[in-house]
Design a protein around this motif. Structure first.
Motif, mmCIF file in Angstrom:
data_model
loop_
_atom_site.group_PDB
_atom_site.id
_atom_site.type_symbol
_atom_site.label_atom_id
_atom_site.label_comp_id
_atom_site.label_asym_id
_atom_site.label_seq_id
_atom_site.Cartn_x
_atom_site.Cartn_y
_atom_site.Cartn_z
ATOM 1 N N LEU A 170 0.830 -1.200 0.000
ATOM 2 C CA LEU A 170 0.000 0.000 0.000
ATOM 3 C C LEU A 170 0.870 1.258 0.000
ATOM 4 O O LEU A 170 0.566 2.235 -0.694
ATOM 5 C CB LEU A 170 -0.932 -0.009 1.210
ATOM 6 N N VAL A 171 1.952 1.220 0.761
ATOM 7 C CA VAL A 171 2.892 2.353 0.764
ATOM 8 C C VAL A 171 3.483 2.556 -0.624
ATOM 9 O O VAL A 171 3.632 3.692 -1.096
ATOM 10 C CB VAL A 171 4.002 2.115 1.807
ATOM 11 N N GLU A 172 3.813 1.465 -1.305
ATOM 12 C CA GLU A 172 4.366 1.579 -2.657
ATOM 13 C C GLU A 172 3.378 2.256 -3.602
ATOM 14 O O GLU A 172 3.759 3.111 -4.412
ATOM 15 C CB GLU A 172 4.731 0.192 -3.181
ATOM 16 N N THR A 230 -0.520 11.830 5.540
ATOM 17 C CA THR A 230 -1.194 11.696 6.842
ATOM 18 C C THR A 230 -1.762 10.292 7.018
ATOM 19 O O THR A 230 -1.680 9.700 8.112
ATOM 20 C CB THR A 230 -2.318 12.739 6.955
ATOM 21 N N GLU A 231 -2.343 9.746 5.938
ATOM 22 C CA GLU A 231 -2.868 8.379 6.015
ATOM 23 C C GLU A 231 -1.749 7.382 6.267
ATOM 24 O O GLU A 231 -1.921 6.415 7.032
ATOM 25 C CB GLU A 231 -3.606 8.041 4.722
ATOM 26 N N MET A 232 -0.596 7.607 5.616
ATOM 27 C CA MET A 232 0.542 6.709 5.835
ATOM 28 C C MET A 232 1.019 6.788 7.282
ATOM 29 O O MET A 232 1.299 5.754 7.917
ATOM 30 C CB MET A 232 1.678 7.075 4.875
ATOM 31 N N LEU A 233 1.102 8.010 7.812
ATOM 32 C CA LEU A 233 1.509 8.166 9.212
ATOM 33 C C LEU A 233 0.482 7.539 10.149
ATOM 34 O O LEU A 233 0.841 6.897 11.152
ATOM 35 C CB LEU A 233 1.686 9.651 9.542
ATOM 36 N N GLY A 234 -0.810 7.735 9.811
ATOM 37 C CA GLY A 234 -1.851 7.121 10.639
ATOM 38 C C GLY A 234 -1.768 5.608 10.620
ATOM 39 O O GLY A 234 -1.966 4.947 11.652
#
Length: 255
Positions: A55-57, A224-228
């Motif tokens: 998902l990060v990719e 922000t979603e990645m940090l969350g």
């Protein structure tokens, strides 16, 4: 409790087993990000699972696409503005200087006569000459009496001055009209070029407002979603750590 902890799902990308907390379902993702994933997996359904790693990719890929799109658009507008600013189809000129260098001797005389004929110096001088002429011929000063009343010679002289002065003034007016035409044309070209440059600058500003700023906010949202997601995983790991520590402590007490 252990059954809940070991619960796992297959990732859509690599088909490996991942814990439920290590990813999300496609239905929980943003529409644009979901569409990007479905480009690689057209048959993917909203209920399928994707792990956090992949998902990060995809999120990074989405940000790269947005940045590349903005870069291409900005580069296009920059090239357009550069072409406008480098367009030398018309050179701004000093109209007055150009006309002064192109004046002939006769035109210079006409301009001089027009300037002097339209000044108070000419009016006062001419009035003084006429008064002196009339008084000289009425009172016979210095024994001079060459133009008695009704001053026919003076009328002839005035008619000659008017006949010569009128075309000279008209010649000067034509020069002034030509100057005004050239000045107007020069102003039009300058205004046209300035308008085109301003239009391109407005396009860049509109692009910044309508595209770059929303894209920047979208990128910030993805970050922000990645940090969350990372925080959620860290919280889950802490919860699992506390759970296993508590279980180990209970087992030790039982022994």
């Amino acid at each position: 409790m252990e059954k809940e902890v070991k619960r796992s799902l297959k990732c859509l990308v690599d088909q490996k087993e991942y814990d439920l907390v290590d990813g999300v379902f496609l239905k929980d993702l943003d529409g644009s990000l979901r569409a990007l994933i479905r480009r690689d997996f057209p048959k993917a359904s909203d209920n399928q699972f994707i792990c956090s790693e992949h998902l990060v990719e995809y999120r990074v890929k989405k940000m790269d696409q947005m940045i590349a799109k903005d870069y291409r658009q900005n580069d296009k507008l920059t090239r357009k503005l550069t072409r406008v600013m480098e367009n030398d189809a018309y050179q701004m000129i000093d109209v007055r200087e150009q006309l002064e260098h192109s004046l002939t001797f006769g035109q210079k005389i006409a301009d001089g006569v027009a300037r002097f004929g339209g000044s108070w110096s000419f009016i006062l001088t001419f009035i003084g000459i006429m008064i002196f002429w009339i008084l000289l011929n009425i009172f016979h000063w210095f024994g001079v009496h060459f133009d008695p009343y009704p001053f026919i010679l003076l009328n002839l002289f005035l008619s000659m001055v008017a006949a010569i002065q009128a075309p000279l003034i008209m010649m000067s007016q034509n020069r002034s009209s030509e100057y005004d035409r050239m000045e107007s044309r020069n102003d039009y070209q300058v205004n046209q070029k300035s308008e085109e440059e301003i239009r391109v600058l407005h396009s860049k500003i509109d692009h910044l407002i309508q595209q770059d700023q929303p894209n920047l906010l979208q990128i910030q949202k993805i970050q922000t979603e990645m940090l969350g997601s990372i925080e959620s995983q860290v919280s889950e790991l802490r919860r699992l750590q506390q759970y296993f520590e508590a279980r180990d402590a209970t087992q030790k007490d039982q022994k």
